[in-house]
Design a protein around this motif. Structure first.
Motif, PDB file in Angstrom:
ATOM      1  N   UNK D  11      27.703  35.676  39.201  1.00 27.58           N
ATOM      2  CA  UNK D  11      28.477  34.991  40.233  1.00 27.58           C
ATOM      3  C   UNK D  11      29.928  34.853  39.796  1.00 27.58           C
ATOM      4  N   UNK D  12      30.099  34.464  38.523  1.00 23.47           N
ATOM      5  CA  UNK D  12      31.466  34.279  38.016  1.00 23.47           C
ATOM      6  C   UNK D  12      32.235  35.589  38.075  1.00 23.47           C
ATOM      7  N   UNK D  13      31.556  36.674  37.639  1.00 14.07           N
ATOM      8  CA  UNK D  13      32.211  37.982  37.638  1.00 14.07           C
ATOM      9  C   UNK D  13      32.656  38.364  39.038  1.00 14.07           C
ATOM     10  N   UNK D  14      31.755  38.196  40.000  1.00 16.31           N
ATOM     11  CA  UNK D  14      32.106  38.612  41.357  1.00 16.31           C
ATOM     12  C   UNK D  14      33.170  37.709  41.948  1.00 16.31           C
ATOM     13  N   UNK D  15      33.093  36.418  41.614  1.00 21.05           N
ATOM     14  CA  UNK D  15      34.113  35.481  42.120  1.00 21.05           C
ATOM     15  C   UNK D  15      35.495  35.926  41.646  1.00 21.05           C
ATOM     16  N   UNK D  16      35.589  36.155  40.325  1.00 22.80           N
ATOM     17  CA  UNK D  16      36.877  36.589  39.771  1.00 22.80           C
ATOM     18  C   UNK D  16      37.270  37.933  40.344  1.00 22.80           C
ATOM     19  N   UNK D  17      36.260  38.823  40.451  1.00 25.35           N
ATOM     20  CA  UNK D  17      36.539  40.169  40.959  1.00 25.35           C
ATOM     21  C   UNK D  17      37.092  40.138  42.356  1.00 25.35           C
ATOM     22  N   UNK D  19      38.456  37.582  43.990  1.00 30.38           N
ATOM     23  CA  UNK D  19      39.773  36.942  44.065  1.00 30.38           C
ATOM     24  C   UNK D  19      40.849  37.899  43.565  1.00 30.38           C
ATOM     25  N   UNK D  20      40.554  38.611  42.471  1.00 30.55           N
ATOM     26  CA  UNK D  20      41.541  39.538  41.931  1.00 30.55           C
ATOM     27  C   UNK D  20      41.791  40.667  42.917  1.00 30.55           C
ATOM     28  N   UNK D  21      40.707  41.173  43.518  1.00 27.66           N
ATOM     29  CA  UNK D  21      40.849  42.282  44.473  1.00 27.66           C
ATOM     30  C   UNK D  21      41.714  41.853  45.650  1.00 27.66           C
ATOM     31  N   UNK D  23      43.802  39.302  45.794  1.00 28.11           N
ATOM     32  CA  UNK D  23      45.165  38.988  45.379  1.00 28.11           C
ATOM     33  C   UNK D  23      45.986  40.246  45.154  1.00 28.11           C
ATOM     34  N   UNK D  24      45.396  41.193  44.413  1.00 27.74           N
ATOM     35  CA  UNK D  24      46.141  42.420  44.136  1.00 27.74           C
ATOM     36  C   UNK D  24      46.426  43.180  45.412  1.00 27.74           C
ATOM     37  N   UNK D  25      45.429  43.224  46.295  1.00 29.18           N
ATOM     38  CA  UNK D  25      45.645  43.935  47.553  1.00 29.18           C
ATOM     39  C   UNK D  25      46.719  43.272  48.384  1.00 29.18           C
ATOM     40  N   UNK D  26      46.621  41.939  48.495  1.00 34.26           N
ATOM     41  CA  UNK D  26      47.608  41.239  49.314  1.00 34.26           C
ATOM     42  C   UNK D  26      48.997  41.496  48.769  1.00 34.26           C
ATOM     43  N   UNK D  27      49.125  41.443  47.434  1.00 32.73           N
ATOM     44  CA  UNK D  27      50.444  41.617  46.843  1.00 32.73           C
ATOM     45  C   UNK D  27      50.941  43.045  47.042  1.00 32.73           C
ATOM     46  N   UNK D  28      50.069  44.010  46.727  1.00 31.09           N
ATOM     47  CA  UNK D  28      50.567  45.380  46.734  1.00 31.09           C
ATOM     48  C   UNK D  28      50.550  46.021  48.104  1.00 31.09           C
ATOM     49  N   UNK D  29      49.769  45.454  49.044  1.00 36.12           N
ATOM     50  CA  UNK D  29      49.859  45.987  50.402  1.00 36.12           C
ATOM     51  C   UNK D  29      51.185  45.616  51.036  1.00 36.12           C
ATOM     52  N   UNK D  30      51.720  44.438  50.636  1.00 33.42           N
ATOM     53  CA  UNK D  30      53.054  44.089  51.135  1.00 33.42           C
ATOM     54  C   UNK D  30      54.048  45.145  50.688  1.00 33.42           C
ATOM     55  N   UNK D  31      53.928  45.524  49.424  1.00 32.25           N
ATOM     56  CA  UNK D  31      54.834  46.560  48.911  1.00 32.25           C
ATOM     57  C   UNK D  31      54.587  47.878  49.633  1.00 32.25           C
ATOM     58  N   UNK D  32      53.290  48.212  49.802  1.00 36.37           N
ATOM     59  CA  UNK D  32      52.969  49.469  50.474  1.00 36.37           C
ATOM     60  C   UNK D  32      53.500  49.459  51.894  1.00 36.37           C
ATOM     61  N   UNK D  33      53.380  48.292  52.521  1.00 35.00           N
ATOM     62  CA  UNK D  33      53.883  48.173  53.887  1.00 35.00           C
ATOM     63  C   UNK D  33      55.387  48.425  53.931  1.00 35.00           C
ATOM     64  N   UNK D  34      56.096  47.792  52.993  1.00 33.90           N
ATOM     65  CA  UNK D  34      57.559  47.936  53.016  1.00 33.90           C
ATOM     66  C   UNK D  34      57.970  49.351  52.639  1.00 33.90           C
ATOM     67  N   UNK D  35      57.215  49.938  51.700  1.00 36.39           N
ATOM     68  CA  UNK D  35      57.513  51.330  51.327  1.00 36.39           C
ATOM     69  C   UNK D  35      57.214  52.253  52.496  1.00 36.39           C
ATOM     70  N   UNK D  90      38.133  32.348  54.673  1.00 39.50           N
ATOM     71  CA  UNK D  90      37.235  33.298  55.336  1.00 39.50           C
ATOM     72  C   UNK D  90      37.275  34.720  54.776  1.00 39.50           C
ATOM     73  N   UNK D  91      38.465  35.318  54.575  1.00 42.88           N
ATOM     74  CA  UNK D  91      38.421  36.690  54.049  1.00 42.88           C
ATOM     75  C   UNK D  91      37.783  36.775  52.668  1.00 42.88           C
ATOM     76  N   UNK D  92      37.992  35.740  51.852  1.00 38.13           N
ATOM     77  CA  UNK D  92      37.363  35.755  50.526  1.00 38.13           C
ATOM     78  C   UNK D  92      35.846  35.742  50.669  1.00 38.13           C
TER      79      UNK D  92
END
Lengths: 219, 108, 177, 342
Positions: D11-17, D19-21, D23-35, D90-92
């Motif tokens: 459970x811990x692994x998936x929770x972290x996984x 959240x990381x997925x 977070x990373x997507x939200x952060x880098x999709x913004x960049x991808x969007x702007x690019x 909800x998305x999480x």
């Protein structure tokens, strides 16, 4: 039939959406056309009218200004100050102070029109910035010219050397003139003695001026 | 009574349902706007659903029945809310208020 | 599935949380003066109810509860809130009036609470001898389309009529002006 | 190995996984969007922070974190603070259901599809509460738009999903994917023998997904040119950041759902190389292809008008999706009827 027309409109609408997406995809594949400003800058067009600046004469490495004050008289907003001195051994006066009050200058270009010796022109400097108002109120164009001359001398060492040699020859001629004042030799005659001391640069001086002048005109 | 088995005892669910019902009734009496009363009504619906589910889980021979009833309740609640809100909007349009005190006079 | 330390305690803690969310949400829904908080309370209450349904072996209904109540009922109520101005005035009625009515409401609801809770705890409930079905989604679906097909159809008709009626009522005021 | 298989660790692994997925997507999709926006407009996009702008999300994050979260006077402070939490949850939760590969699923539920939709519906309430609690004209207009838009587009989306449920016969996402194994012609998108309108249902699902996530051309919720920033006008700092991240997290959820339902999830399009890490690779490939389509669409089309947005849903999408539903039912029952009579 309205159902059929609605369907047809929907299909046509989707087709137009796909066309739009095709266009953007095609544009995305092309190289970008913007200039990355702080890293690259655009080369300003020849007719760009920035603030005035003194022209660097590639023969002498100095200004051509004779401080005739015609530009000062032509200036409608009274923003130029020119002082000149008569140097030893020179026929004309040369400029010793040339400041522009950029806070009142309207970039009208009357000074450039008025100049008889093509000594001033529009600079291509379009991002003039300063943290100090005084730098704009008293913009020292002569100092800018000296800075430019230094860069120019580093870039074209042979031209600079030639100019320095010519200057030295003139100075030498002036000093030579003093003891031999009675003879009142003509200019080529007076120049003959220095030519002997520095024979190498003099042939180089002759072809350069024409080329150098055209260069300053185009940039 | 073992505290660790508390979620497997029907009484807990029934009491929670009773609490929901009581809160719903209190709200229905005390709220003075129609939407507030509607919310309280939803609480009463929820209490009924929870009761059905609890009985269904612990005492019904066929555990599908209670769930179906609760599904029906949900459908009815959705219908009720749609109707009630359209009535509220119509009332608001006419009276510029949905406070129950302002609506007390009935004009034909 | 492997074992989980303190399995029972965690389960009971989650259960207590769910019950707390349900009752707390209901209290917010019934007591707050700002109607939008009331709707949020109803939302909390419904999520808690979803949790309770999950504890009652019905994940399907738990999710339906959230989908219908939070996704449809609460959103519809919010829509109503936006189209009218329902915030209750702070002190409209006199103090004595408020105490009187509040007391009466409290009394009624406490009596109901006591009665229903007594029935729930002391009622003659009996465990069934045998279970007919397992209460799974398949069983619900089968029962809906066989034994309960008539009520199922009736509910759908009621929903249709309700939507049409809502449209008619909500539109009628608009065309008049 | 035994340690990894114990439930708390999993459970811990998936929770972290997750959240990381997210977070990373939200952060880098913004960049991808702007690019992506930059490419389409023939400019390079953000390219100063880090190599080619790769550290831009970090810089944005630090900026947002350093800003003060202000609760303007006159707002409903409690709801104002609660809305960003509610919008991110909800998305999480939905991502816990999404199978990234045949063995990588946080939690497999036999009603997984319903789970995703029920928690996805909370999103509307969260945006609405944020807008309403702001006590700002633009925010309230925006939340009214969000609500009516989402109500309108939930219906064709659910109708399409019901069509799909009739085809698959299960709500377990992993099972739905397993049914689509063995090459791209077995994906639900291309199952024209079950329902000749299957590609149309995919298009409807995709349009509804765009509308549900409030993406252009349906971004009425945060129509920058008319409503400042829509429902999150009053939010600053990380409050705004969370709303912004939630938008991208919702896109990830929506696109992965489309991948699972129509494009065969982690199944390989060529029939081989489809288990384990290969599966995750295929899944991410399809997911990001869809996400880039979403970005591409945003920078191609202008914003629609509000009434045409509602017209599209009520007059075109809902009738078509109802028709596909009926058609699917008829085509599934046709063999039964045929066998009965002949």
């Amino acid at each position: 039939m309205s159902l059929l027309t609605a369907l047809r409109e929907t299909v046509a609408g989707f087709k137009s959406l796909l066309t739009g997406m095709r266009i953007t995809a095609r544009e995305a594949a092309k190289p970008s056309i913007t200039v990355q400003y702080p890293h690259d800058t655009l080369k300003m067009a020849d007719r760009f009218r920035g603030h005035v600046k003194l022209v660097l004469d590639p023969v002498t490495g100095k200004s051509r200004c004779t401080s005739c004050n015609l530009c000062v008289r032509a200036c409608p907003s009274d923003c130029l100050t020119v002082e000149g001195i008569k140097r030893e051994g020179e026929k004309k006066k040369s400029v010793s102070e040339y400041t522009l009050d950029f806070t009142t200058c309207s970039l009208c270009g009357s000074c450039v029109e008025a100049c008889p010796s093509d000594a001033i022109e529009y600079s291509k400097d379009y991002n003039v910035v300063s943290l100090d108002r005084a730098e704009f109120a008293r913009m020292d164009l002569l100092k800018k010219l000296e800075a430019e001359a230094k860069v120019w001398a580093e870039k074209n060492p042979e031209l600079a050397a030639a100019a320095a040699a010519a200057a030295a020859a003139q100075a030498a001629a002036a000093t030579a003139k003093a003891p031999a004042a009675a003879t009142t030799a003509s200019a080529p005659g007076a120049g003959a003695a220095p030519v002997a001391t520095t024979p190498a640069p003099t042939p180089a001086v002759a072809p350069v001026p024409a080329a150098g002048v055209t260069e300053t005109r185009t940039t | 009574m073992n505290l660790l088995q508390i979620h497997q005892r029907p009484g807990v669910y029934l009491v929670v349902a009773a609490v929901l019902l009581a809160i719903g009734v209190y709200g229905l009496i005390r709220r003075r706007t129609l939407i507030g009363m509607l919310i309280a009504g939803e609480l009463i619906f929820s209490a009924a659903s929870l009761n059905f589910m609890a009985v269904n889980r612990f005492f019904a021979p066929d555990p599908a029945v209670g769930q179906i009833v609760v599904l029906f309740i949900m459908g009815l609640a959705a219908a009720e809310v749609a109707i009630a809100l359209s009535v509220i909007i119509a009332v608001y349009r006419n009276y510029r208020s949905i406070h129950s005190n302002d609506l007390s006079e009935l004009k034909g | 599935m492997s074992t989980f330390p303190f399995q029972d305690a965690i389960l009971v803690a989650i259960f207590a949380l769910v019950v707390g969310v349900t009752i707390g949400g209901a209290l917010i829904a019934a007591l707050s003066t700002r109607i939008i908080r009331g709707v949020s309370g109803l939302m909390l209450c419904c999520m808690g109810l979803g949790g309770l349904y999950y504890f009652l072996n019905s994940p399907f209904l738990a999710l339906m509860e959230i989908l219908i109540y939070v996704g449809a009922v609460c959103v519809t109520i919010v829509f109503g809130v936006m189209l009218s101005e329902p915030d209750e005035p702070a002190h409209e009625e006199s103090r004595r009036h408020a105490v009187l009515w509040g007391g009466a409401a409290l009394l009624v609801s406490l009596v109901i609470l006591g009665g229903v809770a007594h029935l729930g705890l002391r009622g003659p409930w009996q465990e069934p001898a045998a279970r007919v079905s397992d209460g799974s989604v398949q069983a619900i679906g089968l029962a809906l389309l066989t034994t309960y097909s008539l009520p199922f159809e009736l509910i759908s008709i009621v929903l249709l009529v309700a939507i049409l009626g809502a449209l008619v009522i909500a539109r009628s005021g608009r065309t008049k002006e | 190995m035994n340690f990894l298989q114990t439930e708390p660790i999993r459970i811990l692994l998936y929770l972290v996984g997750i959240c990381a997925f997210v977070g990373a997507n939200a952060a880098y999709l913004v960049l991808a969007e702007r690019k992506g926006a930059g490419r389409i407009q023939r400019r390079p996009g953000p390219n100063e922070a880090g190599f080619g702008g790769l550290l831009q999300p970090l810089a944005d994050g630090i900026k947002l974190l350093a800003k003060q979260v202000m609760v303007p006077p006159g707002t409903d402070a409690l709801l104002f603070r609660a809305a960003p939490l509610l919008v991110m949850a909800p998305p999480l939760m939905c991502l816990a259901m999404i199978p990234f590969s045949d063995s990588i699923t946080a939690r497999s539920l036999n009603v997984g599809l319903l789970f995703v939709f029920s928690f996805g519906s909370i999103n509307v309430m969260a945006l609405m509460l944020g807008g309403w609690a702001s006590r700002n004209k633009f925010a309230i207009i925006s939340s009214a738009r969000v609500v009516s838009q989402n109500v309108a587009y939930e219906i064709p989306m659910l109708l399409v999903v019901i069509t799909l449920l009739m085809v698959t016969g299960t709500m377990d996402l992993n099972e739905i994917i397993q049914q689509q194994g063995g090459g791209f012609w077995k994906w639900n998108l291309f199952k024209v023998w079950v329902n000749p309108l299957m590609p149309v249902t995919f298009v409807i699902f995709f349009i509804c997904m765009l509308a549900e996530t409030n993406r252009a051309p349906f971004d009425m919720a945060e129509a920058e040119s008319e409503l400042v920033a829509g429902a999150f006008t009053e939010y600053g700092g990380m409050g705004f950041g969370v709303f912004f991240m939630a938008e991208y997290a919702n896109i990830v959820v929506g696109c992965s759902l489309a991948t699972v339902l129509f494009l065969g999830g982690w199944q390989s399009p060529i029939g081989v190389l489809s288990g384990g890490l290969w599966g995750a690779g295929w899944f991410l490939l399809k997911l990001y292809a869809l996400i880039f389509t979403v970005i591409w669409i945003r920078w191609t089309f202008p914003r629609t008008q509000f009434y045409s947005l509602l017209n599209l849903s009520w007059k075109i999408l809902i009738p078509i999706s109802l028709f596909t539903l009926l058609l699917t039912g008829a085509m599934m029952k046709l063999p039964v009827v045929y066998n009965h009579f002949f």
